[in-house]
Scaffold this active site. Structure first.
Site, PDB file in Angstrom:
ATOM      1  CD  GLN A  44      -3.068  -0.828   2.235  1.00  0.00           C
ATOM      2  OE1 GLN A  44      -3.231  -1.799   2.963  1.00  0.00           O
ATOM      3  NE2 GLN A  44      -3.688   0.305   2.424  1.00  0.00           N
ATOM      4  CB  SER A  69       2.984  -4.852   3.641  1.00  0.00           C
ATOM      5  OG  SER A  69       1.819  -4.852   4.421  1.00  0.00           O
ATOM      6  CG  LEU A  70      -1.228  -5.843  -0.946  1.00  0.00           C
ATOM      7  CD1 LEU A  70      -2.398  -6.755  -0.686  1.00  0.00           C
ATOM      8  CD2 LEU A  70      -1.617  -4.594  -1.675  1.00  0.00           C
ATOM      9  NE  ARG A  87      -2.727  -8.537   4.948  1.00  0.00           N
ATOM     10  CZ  ARG A  87      -1.991  -7.456   4.659  1.00  0.00           C
ATOM     11  NH1 ARG A  87      -2.435  -6.561   3.798  1.00  0.00           N
ATOM     12  NH2 ARG A  87      -0.805  -7.288   5.229  1.00  0.00           N
ATOM     13  CG  HIS A 130       2.967  -4.506   9.180  1.00  0.00           C
ATOM     14  ND1 HIS A 130       2.633  -5.749   8.704  1.00  0.00           N
ATOM     15  CD2 HIS A 130       2.902  -3.662   8.121  1.00  0.00           C
ATOM     16  CE1 HIS A 130       2.392  -5.654   7.394  1.00  0.00           C
ATOM     17  NE2 HIS A 130       2.543  -4.410   7.022  1.00  0.00           N
ATOM     18  CD  GLN A 158       2.222  -9.424   5.600  1.00  0.00           C
ATOM     19  OE1 GLN A 158       1.043  -9.118   5.685  1.00  0.00           O
ATOM     20  NE2 GLN A 158       2.841  -9.649   4.452  1.00  0.00           N
TER      21      GLN A 158
END
Length: 312
Positions: free
Chosen positions: A11, A92-93, A117, A201, A250
């Site tokens: 993101q 991340s994503l 999510r 996170h 994560q």
């Protein structure tokens, strides 16, 4: 021949009109968006093209849109005869994008998962109560210690180890603000609040992880066809059960991007291709390992140049 890897952005890399130029030349881009849209029941190409009401920046839409953009570029790479990379890693994503491209997850399952999510992340922390901030020019150990000192019963902790000298912290607004001030006093060059709606996170995301666990269990995860480095440890995933467990962790543990890039370098990878919109990861990678060559794919001329130069 040099070894190369692919990295997939998270993101922050989304923007209105992303992939429009390359989609105009290559029908496979739009076809992948059509496939993802059918699975999700949302016209993702319309969202990306028009961004009506700022929808593209809403976490539950951002995540499937970015994942689809990355997968579309990957499919185009293969369609154009691009070789398979040695390793994949996503920020991340972007880890979900990497797993789709490694044939661990289907595109349909992945867009559904990251849509949920995003919803769970938004619902875990009421709007305005969480924050993230980038700390520049301070040792990771000092940042960790300051977060512990400034928590005062609230949550604040390192969330992204993005590059040498750039670490993002996340948590409750007041705790993040206290930690920012203390980091400045300790010698940080800058401490900047990030324009995000969700403090990713960190421990505030535990409720989101608990909800996502059921959805992950319902999805078929296959063995990676290309090795994937996971965020929480910067190491190659061993099997599907480990992958699922690490995807849950994560959400509430920091992204070890410095370790992930270091892992690629240790494997002999000296070229990294950013498979997604923008060049955010390329900038971070150069600060982590200056000798690493970085490439991007979003614009048609960059795609052609990268296909020509990679692994020469």
């Amino acid at each position: 021949m040099k070894k190369f890897g692919f990295v997939f952005p998270g993101q922050g890399s989304q923007k209105k009109g992303m992939l429009s130029a390359i989609a105009a030349q290559h029908p496979v881009i739009k076809s992948i968006f059509d496939e993802a849209s059918a699975a999700l029941g949302i016209d993702l190409w319309a969202v990306v093209s028009e961004d009506a009401d700022g929808l593209l920046d809403q976490t539950h839409i951002t995540q499937p849109a970015l994942l689809t953009a990355s997968v579309a570029l990957w499919r185009l790479w293969l369609e154009q005869g691009g070789a398979l990379p040695e390793l994949l890693a996503g920020h991340s994503l972007g880890e979900y994008s990497a797993l789709v491209c490694a044939d661990v997850l289907s595109l349909g399952d992945a867009v559904s998962l990251v849509h949920k999510r995003g919803l769970y992340m938004q619902e875990a922390v009421p709007a305005g109560t969480g924050a993230m901030a980038a700390i520049l020019g301070l040792d990771d150990e000092k940042i960790q210690a300051i977060c512990e000192q400034q928590a005062h019963g609230e949550v604040v902790a390192p969330a992204n180890y993005n590059s040498t000298g750039q670490t993002v912290i996340a948590g409750s607004v007041a705790a993040v603000e206290r930690a920012m001030a203390a980091c400045k006093e300790a010698g940080a060059k800058r401490a900047l609040l990030l324009n995000v709606s969700v403090p990713s996170h960190c421990a505030l995301m535990l409720p989101a992880a608990q909800r996502l666990a059921e959805d992950l269990e319902a999805v078929d995860f296959k063995t990676p066809q290309v090795p994937v480095i996971q965020n929480i440890n910067g190491r190659v995933a061993k099997n599907s059960e480990d992958i699922k467990a690490n995807l849950l962790k994560q959400l509430y543990m920091p992204v070890q991007w410095v370790e992930s890039v270091g892992c690629m370098w240790d494997f002999g990878v000296s070229q990294l291709v950013e498979c997604g919109p923008g060049k955010v990861l390329g900038g971070l990678i150069k600060r982590i390992e200056p000798n690493m060559e970085t490439f991007s794919l979003e614009e048609p001329e960059n795609f052609v140049q990268t296909r020509t130069l990679i692994s020469q």
